[in-house]
Design an enzyme around this catalytic site. Sequence first.
Site, PDB file in Angstrom:
ATOM      1  N   LYS A  58      -4.608 -14.838  -9.531  1.00 52.10           N
ATOM      2  CA  LYS A  58      -4.240 -14.337  -8.059  1.00 52.10           C
ATOM      3  C   LYS A  58      -3.787 -15.700  -7.230  1.00 52.10           C
ATOM      4  O   LYS A  58      -4.078 -16.856  -7.501  1.00 52.10           O
ATOM      5  CB  LYS A  58      -5.950 -14.347  -7.640  1.00 52.10           C
ATOM      6  N   SER A  72      -9.612  -7.627  -2.718  1.00 51.54           N
ATOM      7  CA  SER A  72      -8.334  -8.504  -2.477  1.00 51.54           C
ATOM      8  C   SER A  72      -7.435  -8.671  -3.558  1.00 51.54           C
ATOM      9  O   SER A  72      -6.204  -8.727  -3.289  1.00 51.54           O
ATOM     10  CB  SER A  72      -8.528  -9.615  -1.458  1.00 51.54           C
ATOM     11  N   SER A 129     -13.625  -8.804  -4.395  1.00 46.94           N
ATOM     12  CA  SER A 129     -12.200  -8.827  -4.772  1.00 46.94           C
ATOM     13  C   SER A 129     -11.852  -8.678  -6.244  1.00 46.94           C
ATOM     14  O   SER A 129     -10.809  -8.523  -6.531  1.00 46.94           O
ATOM     15  CB  SER A 129     -11.563  -9.893  -3.985  1.00 46.94           C
TER      16      SER A 129
HETATM   17  N1  GLN Z   1     -13.116  -6.753   0.940  1.00 43.03           N
HETATM   18  C1  GLN Z   1     -14.045  -7.867   1.281  1.00 43.03           C
HETATM   19  C2  GLN Z   1     -13.564  -8.536   2.452  1.00 43.03           C
HETATM   20  O1  GLN Z   1     -12.641  -7.909   2.884  1.00 43.03           O
HETATM   21  C3  GLN Z   1     -14.276  -8.676   0.063  1.00 43.03           C
HETATM   22  C4  GLN Z   1     -13.009  -9.528  -0.279  1.00 43.03           C
HETATM   23  C5  GLN Z   1     -13.188 -10.539  -1.212  1.00 43.03           C
HETATM   24  O2  GLN Z   1     -13.980 -10.549  -2.135  1.00 43.03           O
HETATM   25  N2  GLN Z   1     -12.277 -11.716  -1.193  1.00 43.03           N
HETATM   26  O3  GLN Z   1     -14.173  -9.169   2.978  1.00 43.03           O
END
Ligand code: GLN
Length: 464
Positions: free
Chosen positions: A72, A147, A171
């Site tokens: 990532k 994400s 994410s």
């Molecule tokens: N969708 C969640 C957020 O927007 C999780 C994102 C993540 O785990 N980086 O915060």
Amino acid sequence: MLIDKTISELAVGLRSGEFTSVDLINECYDNIAKYNSRVNAFITIIPREIALKNAQIVKLTSPLSGIPFVLKDCFVTENIKTTAASKVLENFISPYSATIYKKLLAAGAILIGKMNMDAWGHGGSTENTDFGPTKNPWDVTRVAGGSGGGPAVAVATRMAAFAVGEDTGGSIRNPAGWTNTSGLKVTYGRVSRYGAIAYASSFDTVGPVAKTAQDCAIILETIAGVDKYDATSSPTPVPEYSKLLNKNLSEITIGIPQEFYGDGLDPEIKAAVLKVSTDLQSAGAKIKEISMPLFDLCLPVYYLIGPSETSSNLARYDGIRYGHDRSNFTDETIRRILIGTYALSAGYYDAYYKKAQQVRTLFIEEYQKALSQCDVLLQPIMPMIPPKFGELLSDPLQNLLADIYTVSQNPVGVPSLAIPCGFTKSGLPIGAQIVGKMFTEELLLAIGHQYQQLTDYHTKKPNL
Ligand code: GLN
């Protein structure tokens, strides 16, 4: 395709001389050439010649030697651009590398790219990126999740054998569930976060994304462990996860927290996730209904503390030290900085930030209580099928609500394994998560592995 094989099968084939690392790398780059323009999973592709050169000289010293992987784009890598999917870091090259990247290189794994994501980890659909959204290979009119959409799509489409992602509130698990891959959110502190660009420091975790739970076990035993550069990394010894996968399911009690199966959960997803419990029950596991009445409070706790921490973490991008200035933040990121700054400001701190931390403690107790009545909890990952592009973005509140099942574990710190558990009638993947006590990754991976011996959902791939 060779790359359909699991990591342990690939390791055997490499050693027997059935195929070489060069063959695997070529297969991944051929798939990138075929698929990436349609799914937009990569931010940076390492030139094929460089990966091939690395493959030619690699020594087979570990199960990951010669195996192609992606990161990532939130992990810093010396000499290779790292963007966090934001224009703020458009041309940023870090002077040092993340610990997990160094460990994977030392194990002989071969990096082939850095993957698209919601900028800074802010989002659940890989639409909040400055590099164009990543598309779901099961239906390119739909989001891939986030994400970490890019890492999951790379594994689902066999553009890499595995990926490493970051999970602050889902994410790793959300895109795993929506792309038919397996992903592990580890216990807080299990894997070093040194060199992982911070979103919310008391929630952030680093973990594997792969085709199977067994693959996740092999990756985890390579990247886990204490790190002198990360004071929050845990000295808890790292088990040989891949050797502990043959657990007898009759020793296990699976808790079903009722509140996770209420209104708002798509009925097809509910049925598929509950079917995991009956499948495991047929194999000997015990099932127990559990109640977690504070469930509703997890979203407000997460979305007060997360933005508070990110507003502080993103303060360093001041336009002086890292290239572009703050006018390059997206609307979603600006919203989070505003919420966090507000919650932390004098006069509001007690009412919002402090209250959220107090409720967080209640939530930790809630999970402790639930996990004292069973070994693991079975929960859905996402309440709905992957939405079409724009559907979530057009309604910022709905966007946050979609995270309801994945944001409750990070404020607590417990680990959770995402595994494929079926498909909707329309052919879209469904995932389930298995949540355990702190530092019980070996149990989650063993249950996931046993489940994947009983089912074949994880072997299915999209017809792109
Ligand atoms: N969708 C969640 C957020 O927007 C999780 C994102 C993540 O785990 N980086 O915060």
